[in-house]
Scaffold this motif. Structure first.
Motif, PDB file in Angstrom:
ATOM      1  N   ARG A  35       9.142  11.099  -0.211  1.00  4.44           N
ATOM      2  CA  ARG A  35       9.994  10.750  -1.354  1.00  4.44           C
ATOM      3  C   ARG A  35      10.285  11.922  -2.289  1.00  4.44           C
ATOM      4  N   VAL A  36      10.040  13.113  -1.793  1.00  4.02           N
ATOM      5  CA  VAL A  36      10.157  14.297  -2.657  1.00  4.02           C
ATOM      6  C   VAL A  36      11.555  14.399  -3.282  1.00  4.02           C
ATOM      7  N   ASP A  37      12.594  14.062  -2.499  1.00  2.79           N
ATOM      8  CA  ASP A  37      13.966  14.157  -3.033  1.00  2.79           C
ATOM      9  C   ASP A  37      14.158  13.212  -4.221  1.00  2.79           C
ATOM     10  N   ALA A  38      13.622  12.018  -4.104  1.00  3.36           N
ATOM     11  CA  ALA A  38      13.767  11.042  -5.196  1.00  3.36           C
ATOM     12  C   ALA A  38      13.058  11.542  -6.455  1.00  3.36           C
ATOM     13  N   TYR A  39      11.899  12.188  -6.281  1.00  2.00           N
ATOM     14  CA  TYR A  39      11.171  12.703  -7.444  1.00  2.00           C
ATOM     15  C   TYR A  39      11.972  13.821  -8.119  1.00  2.00           C
ATOM     16  N   HIS A  40      12.579  14.692  -7.279  1.00  2.00           N
ATOM     17  CA  HIS A  40      13.368  15.783  -7.859  1.00  2.00           C
ATOM     18  C   HIS A  40      14.605  15.249  -8.574  1.00  2.00           C
ATOM     19  N   VAL A  53       0.861  -1.187   0.000  1.00  3.46           N
ATOM     20  CA  VAL A  53       0.000   0.000   0.000  1.00  3.46           C
ATOM     21  C   VAL A  53       0.895   1.233   0.000  1.00  3.46           C
ATOM     22  N   ARG A  54       0.582   2.129  -0.923  1.00  3.72           N
ATOM     23  CA  ARG A  54       1.303   3.406  -1.004  1.00  3.72           C
ATOM     24  C   ARG A  54       0.276   4.511  -0.827  1.00  3.72           C
ATOM     25  N   GLN A 110       4.055  -5.316   3.575  1.00  4.01           N
ATOM     26  CA  GLN A 110       5.145  -4.493   4.114  1.00  4.01           C
ATOM     27  C   GLN A 110       4.532  -3.203   4.638  1.00  4.01           C
ATOM     28  N   PRO A 111       5.244  -2.487   5.515  1.00  8.36           N
ATOM     29  CA  PRO A 111       4.667  -1.230   6.012  1.00  8.36           C
ATOM     30  C   PRO A 111       4.326  -0.302   4.845  1.00  8.36           C
ATOM     31  N   PRO A 112       3.241   0.450   4.972  1.00  9.50           N
ATOM     32  CA  PRO A 112       2.857   1.353   3.882  1.00  9.50           C
ATOM     33  C   PRO A 112       3.941   2.402   3.618  1.00  9.50           C
ATOM     34  N   VAL A 113       3.999   2.868   2.385  1.00  7.55           N
ATOM     35  CA  VAL A 113       4.936   3.947   2.054  1.00  7.55           C
ATOM     36  C   VAL A 113       4.140   5.209   1.716  1.00  7.55           C
ATOM     37  N   PHE A 114       4.770   6.354   1.917  1.00 14.48           N
ATOM     38  CA  PHE A 114       4.104   7.645   1.741  1.00 14.48           C
ATOM     39  C   PHE A 114       4.859   8.464   0.703  1.00 14.48           C
TER      40      PHE A 114
END
Ligand code: GLU
Ligand code: ZN
Length: 290
Positions: free
Chosen positions: A78-83, A39-40, A70-74
């Motif tokens: 993840r803003v750094d990865a998108y940039h 779940v994201r 697995q624990p959900p991700v938010f």
């Protein structure tokens, strides 16, 4: 590679019948293939998303026995990865500044008014579009078979307000989570070409996409948080699950009071969702009124 699927609700409101259906089908598809199900929470849009909705969504999913492996991700973490991904696209000179206003644009694919800026350094505080020359939209969908959605034209990957666009974020997420199967409603079919395109630019492999029929209200309109769609009752998951079974035309001997796990067990006994889902583009939920 072993199957990894996901459900990715936006944290813009509680889950309604349509969203539980989407969660259920992606879960069943993963289970049918002995896959991992994640779940994201899509909470990137800070104007529309609220942390309390994320909590309600996760609580509701567990009340419906839809517990991720697995624990959900938010997305908000993840803003750094998108940039970083945005900068990869910029470095490839595939990105350009767009100063068009929504009202200046015709409906349909972006006509390329700002394409002459391709190759120039992007300006701050403007929208950025990605060059889609060479993009092919047709592919074989896991649920729909061969499809050829409309070409989106050069689409926005960073919004004028500074937010990373969903198409870019989602493409990066599938890589970070090593998703192999994106199983979601037909309302998102047109996103697939854009997300695959971003993945291609980022050198990510092609993955499987499957789009199943969505649940619409009795009047034919899409159930969404923006419309009347009411939140499901986490204390009575069986009521929602029996509505879903009825929409699918599946026979069963479970009552609406049966537990969420009993319902999940029953849905799993139906086998491959590709086989038991109706072929219509959407299911009409007159049961919504209950
Ligand atoms: N969060 C988005 C939505 O709910 C994306 C879902 C997806 O890609 O599965 O519409
Ligand atoms: Zn423009």
């Amino acid at each position: 590679m072993s199957y990894r699927g996901r459900f990715a609700p936006s944290a813009t409101g509680p889950l309604h019948l349509g969203s539980i259906f989407a969660a259920l089908i992606s879960f069943l598809d993963a289970r049918f293939h002995q896959g991992t199900w994640l779940v994201r929470i899509d909470d990137l849009d800070t104007f529309r998303c609220k942390p309390e909705y994320s909590d309600v969504i996760l609580e509701t999913l567990s009340a419906f026995a839809l517990v991720p492996d697995q624990p959900p991700v938010f997305q908000s973490t993840r803003v750094d990865a998108y940039h970083e991904a945005l900068h990869t696209c910029i470095a490839q000179e595939r990105v350009y500044t767009c100063t068009c206003r929504r009202n200046d644009l015709p409906r349909g694919p972006y006509p390329g008014y700002c394409r002459h800026r391709l190759g120039q350094a992007p300006l701050p505080d403007t929208a950025l579009r990605i060059d889609t020359q060479g993009l092919v939209t047709d592919y074989t969908d896991h649920y729909q078979g061969p499809v050829a959605p409309e070409n989106p034209g050069d689409f926005v990957i960073k919004r004028r307000d500074g937010l990373i666009a969903y198409q870019l974020a989602c493409a990066v997420d599938e890589s970070l989570d090593q998703i192999t199967h994106v199983i979601r409603g037909l309302d998102l079919l047109n996103s697939t070409a854009m997300q695959q395109w971003v993945r291609t630019c980022l050198n990510q492999p092609t993955i499987m996409y499957g789009h199943f029929p969505t649940i619409h209200g009795a009047d034919g309109s899409k159930l969404s948080k923006q419309t009347f769609a009411e939140a499901v009752d986490p204390h009575r998951p069986g009521v929602t699950y029996s509505n879903i079974a009825q929409l699918l035309g599946c026979t069963h001997d479970l009552s609406p009071e049966a537990s969420a796990s009993e319902w999940i067990h029953y849905f799993q006994s139906l086998g491959d969702p590709v086989q038991f889902l109706p072929k219509t583009p959407h299911l009409l939920a007159d049961a919504q009124a209950e």
